[in-house]
Scaffold this active site. Structure first.
Site, mmCIF file in Angstrom:
data_model
loop_
_atom_site.group_PDB
_atom_site.id
_atom_site.type_symbol
_atom_site.label_atom_id
_atom_site.label_comp_id
_atom_site.label_asym_id
_atom_site.label_seq_id
_atom_site.Cartn_x
_atom_site.Cartn_y
_atom_site.Cartn_z
ATOM 1 N N ASP A 114 36.646 45.624 42.957
ATOM 2 C CA ASP A 114 35.905 45.092 43.100
ATOM 3 C C ASP A 114 36.197 43.375 44.574
ATOM 4 O OD1 ASP A 114 34.641 46.361 41.885
ATOM 5 O OD2 ASP A 114 33.851 44.869 40.887
ATOM 6 N N CYS A 136 40.248 49.499 36.308
ATOM 7 C CA CYS A 136 39.567 48.547 36.574
ATOM 8 C C CYS A 136 37.787 48.731 36.694
ATOM 9 C CB CYS A 136 40.170 48.284 38.207
ATOM 10 S SG CYS A 136 41.803 47.499 38.216
ATOM 11 N N ASP A 137 37.728 47.538 36.517
ATOM 12 C CA ASP A 137 36.438 47.025 35.891
ATOM 13 C C ASP A 137 35.688 48.247 35.843
ATOM 14 O OD1 ASP A 137 37.477 44.922 37.604
ATOM 15 O OD2 ASP A 137 35.520 43.845 38.068
ATOM 16 N N LYS A 138 35.023 48.966 36.961
ATOM 17 C CA LYS A 138 33.239 50.033 36.802
ATOM 18 C C LYS A 138 34.179 51.402 35.982
ATOM 19 C CE LYS A 138 31.719 46.400 38.230
ATOM 20 N NZ LYS A 138 32.579 45.490 38.500
ATOM 21 N N CYS A 193 44.270 42.925 37.392
ATOM 22 C CA CYS A 193 44.245 41.060 37.997
ATOM 23 C C CYS A 193 44.894 40.219 36.682
ATOM 24 C CB CYS A 193 43.231 40.822 38.782
ATOM 25 S SG CYS A 193 43.361 41.402 40.442
ATOM 26 N N SER A 206 32.152 37.569 39.048
ATOM 27 C CA SER A 206 33.404 38.968 38.364
ATOM 28 C C SER A 206 33.546 37.928 38.049
ATOM 29 C CB SER A 206 33.860 37.959 39.657
ATOM 30 O OG SER A 206 35.567 38.419 39.908
#
Length: 558
Positions: A78, A119-121, A192, A471
């Site tokens: 992202d 990570c995110d998704k 992150c 975000s």
């Protein structure tokens, strides 16, 4: 064994022949097949080390009596996709990942699965796919990145660099200072370092019960993380032999309640609402935004992590990790369903016994909570008839209630240009529309414009509302996920520059000060606006996507 469907009996001789071509032996074929669902790539810092993670896990699976079989899935960074057309693909990739997990598990028979996201998704996408197939599954993420450090000792993360761009544009720092921050903010492998979306979802995987304790906070490069991966591998083989517990045994309404409760306590990313709603849907659990608000109102916010404070995931680990947060919230009678089952074979309550807070500056005791209610809030009103989401843990106290004139931008790109050009002043409400799941399409994150607002020193003077999303690194008075979105006739699409918008986070309201007659006049002239897109995948996503109040999932055909 489930894998007997592809390896047992004389009819499966051709299947076994193909497996032997991959290097399998008679002994390998006699053991339970453990799918290693990996998301390694060389694009995402949080995933760049996952090839080594998978190698370690596969070795441990073999030692425990299983046969590991690895396959890989796509993943979007992202941060790298931010601020340009690539971000339109980020949320859509969650559906692609879920479909890919379902495809691989359905086409090949496995006895259990180990998911290695970070990570995110990727995290929610894998969970969604696992729920569809419902074989014994355990998650182990790659782990969070350590925070960076500036030359003067200031702790840094990726958001520090985004905000520095606006400070550079405003002449507050020079090019050399910007370059120094760029080189120091992200020191190595891992997700992150703040309580951004990736780490929020990895923490919630632990709370829901799909990962062992430590999944959310053990640093990617630590020796403790290596032992965690090995422990996960051994447990996966045990689960394969016992044929359980299964994902749908674990992801129940109680587990979703637990996830949102700890989400409120730790001030997680607003994206967790989208993803956890999508997970609930795959588990067959009906769940609405008002239930989330009810949980928020009764759950104190006891932990603030970057971007809402100076602390990072390494500090959460030092303070006791997610287990300490669960243990502290469990002091509130009825706050958690402590009898919920987890992949460990123990209940949630049993997994956190004796896990007290080790540093009360990072994780506050209940008596010294940051607030008596949770870190996220759902707002309703004429601008958000089906709801909107704000990360209240990251909102300045002066901005908890606000009223101001709308400054409208028709896309994120237009907003970035306008903010950097000085078109936004103190007291304004920035409106970014046509960025919902359908309108975008893809519901872009708004880290760049929110960072520019912060970098210009307007974080306590300007609000931003959007039918897009943010975000996990975003902080400030940023209200997203407005539903219905502009592209489906939501009132956000009828706003004009200068309209007075007001919200109250304590009262959970978001409205524009227009009469019903004026709204009706504008609606009579309204025509849907869609950003043009040439991508076949995004065109299909636009046609099938629900709005944010339903998790922005794809509608299923009959």
């Amino acid at each position: 064994m489930r894998s007997d469907r592809v390896k047992a009996g004389f009819e499966r001789a051709p299947h076994r022949s193909l497996m032997r071509a991959t290097g399998m032996t008679d002994e390998d074929l006699s053991r339970p097949f453990i799918a290693i669902c990996n998301s390694f790539n060389e694009v995402i810092p949080g995933h760049v080390h996952l090839n080594r993670v998978a190698a370690l896990i596969k070795e441990e699976v073999r030692k425990a009596g299983g046969t590991p079989v690895e396959f890989n899935l796509p993943g979007v960074c992202d941060g790298i996709a931010m601020g340009h057309g690539g971000m339109k693909f980020s949320l859509a990739s969650r559906e692609l990942i879920a479909d890919s997990v379902e495809t691989m598990l359905s086409a090949h028979a496995f006895d259990a699965m180990i998911c290695i996201p970070n990570c995110d998704k990727i995290v929610p996408g894998m969970i969604m796919g696992a729920l569809r197939c419902n074989i014994p599954t355990i998650f182990c993420s790659g782990g969070p990145m350590a925070a960076g450090m500036a030359e003067d000792g200031t702790v840094l993360d990726l958001n520090s660099v985004f905000e520095a761009v606006a400070r550079f544009k405003a002449g507050k720092i020079n090019e050399e200072e910007l370059h120094s921050l760029e080189c120091r903010a992200c020191p190595g492998a891992g997700s992150c370092s703040g309580m951004f979306t990736a780490n929020s979802m990895n923490c919630l995987s632990e709370v829901i019960g799909l990962a062992l304790p430590g999944n959310g906070s053990l640093l990617a490069t630590s020796e403790e993380r290596k032992e965690f991966w090995k422990q996960t591998a051994r447990r996966a083989v045990e689960m394969a032999k016992a044929d359980g517990p299964l994902p749908r045994d674990i992801v129940t309404r109680d587990a979703i309640d637990n996830a949102f409760t700890i989400d409120m306590a730790m001030g997680g990313s607003s994206n967790t609402v989208l993803h956890t709603l999508a997970i609930a849907r795959e588990a067959g659990v009906e769940y609405d935004l008002q239930r989330i608000n009810d949980i928020s109102r009764r759950t104190p916010n006891i932990c603030k992590v970057a971007p809402s404070s100076r602390f990072h995931m390494q500090d959460v680990l030092r303070a006791g990790g997610v287990s300490a947060i669960i243990h502290e919230i469990a002091r509130i009678p009825g706050a958690l369903h402590l009898d919920a089952m987890t992949v460990s074979g123990k209940t949630l309550g049993e997994t956190v016994e004796g896990c007290g807070i080790a540093d009360e500056t990072v994780i506050h005791p209940l008596e010294n909570a940051y607030s008596r209610d949770g870190g996220l809030a759902i707002l309703f009103g004429n601008l958000a008839e089906e709801g909107a989401v704000v990360k209240k843990a990251g909102v300045h106290p002066n901005m908890m209630s606000f009223r101001g004139p709308a400054v409208i931008f028709e896309s994120q790109e237009e907003a970035c240009e306008g903010i950097l050009a000085g078109k936004v002043k103190s007291g304004d409400v920035v409106v970014i529309r046509n960025e919902g799941p359908k309108g975008g399409p893809g519901m872009q994150e708004m880290l760049a414009p929110t960072s520019y607002i912060m970098g210009q020193g307007l974080g306590a003077e300007v609000a931003l509302i959007t039918d897009g999303r943010f975000s996990g690194a975003t902080h400030g008075a940023c209200i997203g996920h407005i539903s219905p979105e502009a592209a489906e006739g939501g009132l956000i699409g009828l706003l004009r520059n200068g309209d007075i918008i007001e919200y109250s986070i304590p009262d959970r309201t978001l409205n524009v000060c227009l009469s019903e007659e004026e709204i009706a006049r504008r609606r009579a002239d309204w025509k849907p606006t869609y950003n043009r897109v040439s991508s076949s995948w995004l065109s299909r996503y636009r046609q099938l996507a629900t709005n944010a109040s339903k998790g922005a999932v794809l509608r299923r055909g009959e």
